[in-house]
Design a protein around this motif. Structure first.
Motif, PDB file in Angstrom:
ATOM      1  N   VAL A 192       0.842  -1.202   0.000  1.00  0.00           N
ATOM      2  CA  VAL A 192       0.000   0.000   0.000  1.00  0.00           C
ATOM      3  C   VAL A 192       0.876   1.249   0.000  1.00  0.00           C
ATOM      4  CG1 VAL A 192      -1.565   1.378   1.428  1.00  0.00           C
ATOM      5  CG2 VAL A 192      -2.049  -1.045   1.028  1.00  0.00           C
ATOM      6  N   GLN A 193       1.950   1.243   0.798  1.00  0.00           N
ATOM      7  CA  GLN A 193       2.848   2.402   0.828  1.00  0.00           C
ATOM      8  C   GLN A 193       3.475   2.638  -0.542  1.00  0.00           C
ATOM      9  OE1 GLN A 193       2.431   4.012   3.631  1.00  0.00           O
ATOM     10  NE2 GLN A 193       1.344   2.216   4.384  1.00  0.00           N
ATOM     11  N   ARG A 194       3.877   1.586  -1.211  1.00  0.00           N
ATOM     12  CA  ARG A 194       4.471   1.735  -2.541  1.00  0.00           C
ATOM     13  C   ARG A 194       3.437   2.240  -3.549  1.00  0.00           C
ATOM     14  NH1 ARG A 194       7.901  -2.272  -0.314  1.00  0.00           N
ATOM     15  NH2 ARG A 194      10.092  -1.757  -0.774  1.00  0.00           N
ATOM     16  N   HIS A 195       2.186   1.844  -3.363  1.00  0.00           N
ATOM     17  CA  HIS A 195       1.119   2.362  -4.222  1.00  0.00           C
ATOM     18  C   HIS A 195       0.974   3.870  -4.020  1.00  0.00           C
ATOM     19  CE1 HIS A 195      -2.702   2.818  -6.278  1.00  0.00           C
ATOM     20  NE2 HIS A 195      -3.229   3.309  -5.167  1.00  0.00           N
ATOM     21  N   ILE A 196       0.999   4.310  -2.767  1.00  0.00           N
ATOM     22  CA  ILE A 196       0.887   5.735  -2.469  1.00  0.00           C
ATOM     23  C   ILE A 196       2.068   6.501  -3.075  1.00  0.00           C
ATOM     24  CG2 ILE A 196       0.952   7.435  -0.605  1.00  0.00           C
ATOM     25  CD1 ILE A 196      -0.519   5.332   1.141  1.00  0.00           C
ATOM     26  N   ILE A 197       3.269   5.940  -2.930  1.00  0.00           N
ATOM     27  CA  ILE A 197       4.470   6.605  -3.455  1.00  0.00           C
ATOM     28  C   ILE A 197       4.416   6.701  -4.985  1.00  0.00           C
ATOM     29  CG2 ILE A 197       6.983   6.443  -3.670  1.00  0.00           C
ATOM     30  CD1 ILE A 197       6.874   4.948  -0.898  1.00  0.00           C
ATOM     31  N   SER A 198       4.096   5.604  -5.633  1.00  0.00           N
ATOM     32  CA  SER A 198       4.066   5.605  -7.092  1.00  0.00           C
ATOM     33  C   SER A 198       2.964   6.522  -7.616  1.00  0.00           C
ATOM     34  CB  SER A 198       3.874   4.181  -7.633  1.00  0.00           C
ATOM     35  OG  SER A 198       2.654   3.620  -7.170  1.00  0.00           O
ATOM     36  N   ARG A 199       1.834   6.574  -6.905  1.00  0.00           N
ATOM     37  CA  ARG A 199       0.732   7.459  -7.291  1.00  0.00           C
ATOM     38  C   ARG A 199       1.193   8.919  -7.196  1.00  0.00           C
ATOM     39  NH1 ARG A 199      -4.354   6.828  -3.605  1.00  0.00           N
ATOM     40  NH2 ARG A 199      -2.942   7.942  -2.210  1.00  0.00           N
ATOM     41  N   GLY A 200       1.971   9.217  -6.161  1.00  0.00           N
ATOM     42  CA  GLY A 200       2.486  10.566  -5.989  1.00  0.00           C
ATOM     43  C   GLY A 200       3.446  10.976  -7.097  1.00  0.00           C
ATOM     44  N   LEU A 201       4.133   9.999  -7.654  1.00  0.00           N
ATOM     45  CA  LEU A 201       5.047  10.269  -8.752  1.00  0.00           C
ATOM     46  C   LEU A 201       4.324  10.407 -10.096  1.00  0.00           C
ATOM     47  CD1 LEU A 201       7.862   7.708  -7.841  1.00  0.00           C
ATOM     48  CD2 LEU A 201       8.004  10.203  -7.610  1.00  0.00           C
ATOM     49  N   LEU A 202       3.352   9.547 -10.322  1.00  0.00           N
ATOM     50  CA  LEU A 202       2.710   9.459 -11.642  1.00  0.00           C
ATOM     51  C   LEU A 202       1.589  10.465 -11.865  1.00  0.00           C
ATOM     52  CD1 LEU A 202       2.575   5.551 -11.850  1.00  0.00           C
ATOM     53  CD2 LEU A 202       4.055   7.070 -13.194  1.00  0.00           C
ATOM     54  N   ARG A 203       0.793  10.721 -10.841  1.00  0.00           N
ATOM     55  CA  ARG A 203      -0.392  11.575 -11.032  1.00  0.00           C
ATOM     56  C   ARG A 203      -0.071  12.985 -11.521  1.00  0.00           C
ATOM     57  NH1 ARG A 203      -5.080  10.233  -6.502  1.00  0.00           N
ATOM     58  NH2 ARG A 203      -5.767   8.270  -7.470  1.00  0.00           N
ATOM     59  N   PRO A 204       0.978  13.626 -11.002  1.00  0.00           N
ATOM     60  CA  PRO A 204       1.285  14.980 -11.501  1.00  0.00           C
ATOM     61  C   PRO A 204       1.609  15.007 -13.003  1.00  0.00           C
ATOM     62  CG  PRO A 204       2.400  14.610  -9.427  1.00  0.00           C
ATOM     63  CD  PRO A 204       1.850  13.279  -9.867  1.00  0.00           C
ATOM     64  N   LEU A 205       1.983  13.854 -13.545  1.00  0.00           N
ATOM     65  CA  LEU A 205       2.325  13.761 -14.974  1.00  0.00           C
ATOM     66  C   LEU A 205       1.178  13.197 -15.795  1.00  0.00           C
ATOM     67  CD1 LEU A 205       5.965  12.367 -14.591  1.00  0.00           C
ATOM     68  CD2 LEU A 205       5.234  14.756 -14.848  1.00  0.00           C
ATOM     69  N   GLY A 206       0.021  13.021 -15.144  1.00  0.00           N
ATOM     70  CA  GLY A 206      -1.130  12.501 -15.856  1.00  0.00           C
ATOM     71  C   GLY A 206      -1.179  10.991 -15.919  1.00  0.00           C
ATOM     72  N   GLY A 207      -0.334  10.317 -15.105  1.00  0.00           N
ATOM     73  CA  GLY A 207      -0.293   8.864 -15.116  1.00  0.00           C
ATOM     74  C   GLY A 207      -1.270   8.233 -14.140  1.00  0.00           C
TER      75      GLY A 207
END
Length: 387
Positions: free
Chosen positions: A372-387
């Protein structure tokens, strides 16, 4: 960031460390052997913690807490983390900051007594079929005749058997979302002993002996509208104020245990002589110590960085997730290597290492798994770029 501790922070560390070593360490073996925390001992140690000014350090001064900033609170939690978990959690208590959502009469009935150490709360989110997926919870609260009628089951509820009331999360409706209907969640304050509410023994746990978990069953349990904590259907907003702090707390307590394990392993490497020399002079041991120190330092800096950002109100879910996943996985590595350095002795209950090693396992699961923590981290990286 300024890495120097203030005089106040140095005093917090010193006072907490002394309390842990003098008041908590002597009872660790008893708790480990019996798997229980004697109620008389719990009350005795809680009274001492209150006298020492260590109780409710996480709460603001306007409700009677110590009002520590987040960095100071992390330093305090780190020192507490050196001891058996139930001893510092149940005795040197930190009421859930969710209770700061209390309003009016709720403050007098729940918040302030919890801060004074007169009442103890537990928090009920997890269900047999709803762990990480909280939207899947089946426990419901339906408005009938002016009251909410609650039905459902919660499990893995920490320390419920020693609590006076529960902060309960239940589904109170549905709303449309991009992915279809999703449940609306509301938080409630429910007293132990309320008709239709039963606490049953939970499961035996390999980690944190003495720190119990329970099963909560609600069968047509009626509570008034005044039992709502926060606002109707806004339970996740209430929960999110708690999740960041508790993940940071987990990270901090892991730091304390890892530091203790490294200290024990380092001392053993100096004292233990094999093949005519201290085992610390063998690279097979000394390099382990070096790697343990590197990982501990990295985890500590990440936790303090997250705390520093929280104090400045610029923290994100990603900051907390990074701190938790690093600290919990670091503890697993440090505990395992410390035990390996001790050899067979590390597995004996004479030393706290086998406990630290066992206790480390749960940290990667509760309060949000590593996945779950890795999901939160990856979401934080991808969402600002539209991912």
């Amino acid at each position: 960031m300024d890495f120097a501790l203030t005089e106040e922070q140095q005093l917090i560390v010193k006072t907490t460390r002394q309390f842990v070593e003098n008041e908590l360490y002597p009872h660790e073996q008893q708790v480990e052997l019996t798997g229980e925390l004697n109620e008389g001992l719990r009350k005795e140690l809680r009274a001492k913690a209150i006298d020492a000014g260590l109780f409710a350090a996480n709460m603001p001064t306007d409700v009677g807490g110590a009002g520590l900033d987040t960095v100071s609170w992390i330093l305090y939690e780190k020192e507490l983390g050196r001891a058996n978990y139930v001893l510092h959690f149940a005795c040197v208590g930190r009421p859930s900051n969710i209770l700061l959502a209390c309003l009016g009469e709720q403050r007098e009935r729940y918040l302030l007594p919890a801060v004074r150490g007169e009442r103890t709360e537990c928090l009920a989110m997890t269900e047999p079929e709803a762990g990480s997926d909280l939207r899947a919870m089946k426990t419901s609260a339906v408005l009938k005749g002016g009251d909410f009628v609650i039905n459902g089951t919660k499990h893995f509820i920490s320390h419920a058997d020693h609590s006076d009331f529960v902060i309960l999360f239940a589904a109170t409706g549905e709303e449309e979302s991009r992915r279809g209907k999703r449940k609306l969640i509301t938080a409630f304050l429910v007293d132990m002993g309320t008709p239709g509410f039963v606490v049953r023994p939970g499961y035996k746990n390999v980690s944190h002996r003495g720190y119990t978990n329970s099963i909560l069953e609600f069968n047509n349990c009626r509570v008034p509208k005044a039992a709502i904590l926060g606002e109707l259907h806004r339970g996740f907003e209430v929960a999110n104020t708690w999740l960041g702090a508790t993940r940071l707390q987990v990270a901090a307590t892991c730091l304390g245990r890892a530091e203790r394990a490294l200290e024990l392993a380092t001392q053993w490497a100096v004292d233990r002589v094999q093949f005519g020399q201290q085992i610390g002079k063998f690279q097979g041991v000394s390099f382990k110590l070096a790697d343990m120190a590197v990982e501990l330092r990295a985890a500590e800096l990440l936790a303090l960085h997250a705390a520093w950002r929280r104090d400045r109100k610029i923290d994100t879910d990603m900051d907390m997730a990074i701190a938790k996943v690093k600290a919990t996985e670091m503890l697993a590595m440090v505990a395992d290597e410390a035990l390996q350095i001790h050899g067979g002795m590390g597995l004996m209950s004479d030393l706290p290492l086998e406990r630290i090693w066992r206790d480390a396992r749960i940290e990667r699961i509760w309060d949000g798994t590593s996945e779950v923590q890795r999901h939160i981290i990856s979401r934080g990286l991808l969402r600002p770029l539209g991912g």
